[in-house]
Write an enzyme that holds these catalytic residues in place. Structure first.
Site: not given
Length: 606
Positions: A284, A403, A440, A443
């Site tokens: 989800g 990261k 990244n 959105g």
């Protein structure tokens, strides 16, 4: 006007034109004393019926003449020419003679009058909508096929609020020309002066084949004019059927910062997914749901949507089920931290491939809640990976992050430890275990873009941590495609990384969003808040000890596998409940940096 009325009118007009053409040509070329009434009558009847037959064949009564073009003119030419040819044959058979000059004049009159009757609709329409002072004066960047299509669409649309008045194009062959009475006024470098001279109120970038960098350069020039700028869709969106070529839209930050799309080896991906049972954890979420959208296009036998949030799982199920009614969709509301539940779900469905997208990803939140980072990112990954091994899953693909490289945050360290678990599992299992690492995602939930947009809507300022902070960016669809491609080419144990190009300064991202929202930096403002705990000024995609320089697939690199001490990870899993938050934070960072060999070295408070 109804279709029947329109058809009746066109047939009536054509009938009068046919009769007028044949009688006028006889009267003009043949003396009255030599006219044979039978020849005129037969010729009129023959031309009358042949014209209507060919008019039907070439659909002269079904075309929208308000939008007539060369194609319609060609249809008129073909219908009239064939009608005259039939008449010539009938004259030869019936009268053993050929009235050549009469036929030629009839043909010319026929084409002239039929063409005039049809194109008068186009002339009337163009005249009616040509000048509308209430519409915004619009400059179109690009005078090629895309620009021409946009200009025609705007000129022919009654509802459009835009009126094209000029083109800009770098092609020297087009300088000084007029396209549909719209002048090409110069090159892109003259854009500012053209906007001022022509009082431009709107700009449309109409070059669908632009690369991201080219679009960025053009938009930067347009933004300097402070005129609202829109764009026609990209070639990828047009070819995929997402939009039509004339759907003009606002420029999105994804257009400026997203990378050029990586072409997929669809055959290899299809071999892994088509007809198989596939499971996605975190289905989800932003990435997980897009992975599901990409997977289902390859026609799996069954797609299992597993996630902890019932609302998000319900949303993706309701999105996919109507579009793909022939594919079996199963939903499992389950927490990856619940070992027995995960073992049961994987055992029940026996998936061929598992895509593991469930994770906590917010750096500041995990910094304040390190125990939750361990439970979800480390223990959750361990549970799903061991369930995959136990059920004989063919391959397991974990979604990781940049990261995890030289991590300074709990979130990054927890994902690095999750990668270690995946690498270890590949060494002891028949299942292929791999990790996919990227930067990244534009959105995605919790990313900086939605935050910036909310700050702009509130009137600013936009909060940036540091003027020199940079990040790698990609779109959600591209990230998801990389996940599928990695799973298809995986041999086991790899960490895959996308060549993400140059990193982007966060402050530049903020400036772009301000401009895209129709504001200036003076109106909104940018505030520097300082680097938060756990954050770095820049991110890395591969550590120094991980780099393989060669690409194993276009834009995709494979990281080396450093040694993994899985024992200390398992000791952490068993004991972190008894540790203070600061000790957990220190421990995961030490493990991620290979600075600890045993849990005994950690500060454990029982």
């Amino acid at each position: 006007m109804s279709y029947k009325l329109r058809l009746s009118l066109l047939i009536l007009v054509d009938s009068l034109i046919v009769l007028l053409s044949i009688y006028f040509s006889y009267w003009l070329l043949i003396p009255t004393s030599q006219i044979v009434p039978t020849a005129i009558l037969v010729s009129s009847i023959a031309l009358f019926f042949s014209h209507h037959i060919f008019a039907h064949i070439f659909k002269l009564y079904k075309r929208a003449w308000s939008y007539a073009s060369i194609k319609e003119l060609s249809a008129i030419f073909s219908a009239v020419t064939l009608s005259i040819a039939v008449l010539a044959v009938i004259q030869l058979i019936g009268f053993q003679t050929l009235y050549t000059r009469t036929l030629l004049v009839t043909w010319m009159l026929h084409i002239l009058l039929i063409g005039a009757s049809r194109f008068s609709w186009r002339v009337y329409r163009d005249t009616k909508f040509k000048v509308d002072k209430d519409k915004k004066r619009t400059l179109i960047v690009g005078a090629g096929n895309g620009g021409t299509l946009v200009a025609r669409q705007l000129m022919n649309s009654e509802k459009s609020e835009l009126r094209p008045v000029a083109f800009i194009d770098d092609d020297s062959k087009k300088q000084g020309l007029e396209i549909m009475d719209i002048p090409v006024l110069g090159r892109l470098e003259w854009l500012q002066s053209v906007v001022e001279q022509k009082n431009i109120e709107h700009i449309i970038i109409a070059i669908p084949s632009l690369s991201k960098q080219q679009l960025n350069d053009i938009f930067s020039r347009c933004a300097e004019t402070k005129v609202k700028t829109q764009i026609m869709p990209s070639v990828e969106d047009i070819m995929s059927g997402k939009v039509s070529v004339n759907e003009i839209r606002d420029v999105q930050v994804e257009d400026l910062l997203g990378r050029e799309p990586v072409k997929l080896d669809t055959e290899k991906i299809g071999n892994k997914l088509t007809g198989e049972t596939i499971m996605v954890t975190g289905a989800g979420g932003s990435i997980g749901s897009e992975v599901c959208r990409q997977i289902i296009k390859f026609n799996p036998k069954k797609l299992v949507l597993l996630g902890h949030g019932e609302n998000s799982i319900y949303d993706i199920e309701m999105e996919l089920r109507p579009k793909y009614p022939n594919i079996e969709l199963e939903t499992e509301i389950a927490d990856v931290q619940d070992r027995e539940r995960i073992m049961g779900a994987v055992g029940k469905h026996q998936p061929h491939v598992i895509y593991h997208a469930a994770a906590h990803k917010h750096v500041p939140l995990m910094e304040r809640n390190p125990h939750e980072a361990i439970k979800n990112n480390v223990i959750g990954t361990k549970n799903v990976a061991e369930a995959a091994d136990q059920s004989g899953v063919y391959s397991f693909v974990m979604i990781s992050t940049d990261k995890a490289v030289n991590p300074t945050s709990v979130m990054g360290a927890s994902k690095r430890i999750a990668e270690m678990i995946v690498q270890h599992m590949d060494m002891v299992s028949n299942t292929k275990f791999v990790a996919v690492r990227f930067g990244n995602v534009l959105g995605s939930r919790g990313s900086v873009i939605p935050l910036f947009k909310k700050q702009i809507e509130a009137g600013g300022p936009v909060t940036v941590t540091h003027p020199d902070m940079t990040r790698y960016f990609m779109t959600i669809p591209e990230a998801s495609r990389l996940v599928l491609q990695a799973g298809a080419i995986a041999k086991g144990g790899e960490t895959f990384v996308l060549d993400m190009g140059e990193p982007v300064k966060i402050v530049d991202l903020a400036k772009n969003l301000i401009r895209l929202s129709g504001f200036t930096e003076e109106e909104i403002g940018i505030k520097y808040a300082g680097i938060r705990p756990g954050e770095k000024l820049f991110e890395e995609l591969l550590g120094d000890n991980e780099v393989h320089k060669e690409q194993i697939y276009p834009k995709i690199y494979r990281g080396k596998t450093p040694p993994v001490n899985v024992n200390v990870i398992y000791e952490l899993v068993e004991n972190f409940y008894y540790m203070r938050a600061d000790d957990v934070r220190e421990s995961v960072l030490d493990i991620a940096h290979f600075k600890v060999e045993s849990l005994k070295e950690l500060a454990v408070n029982n």
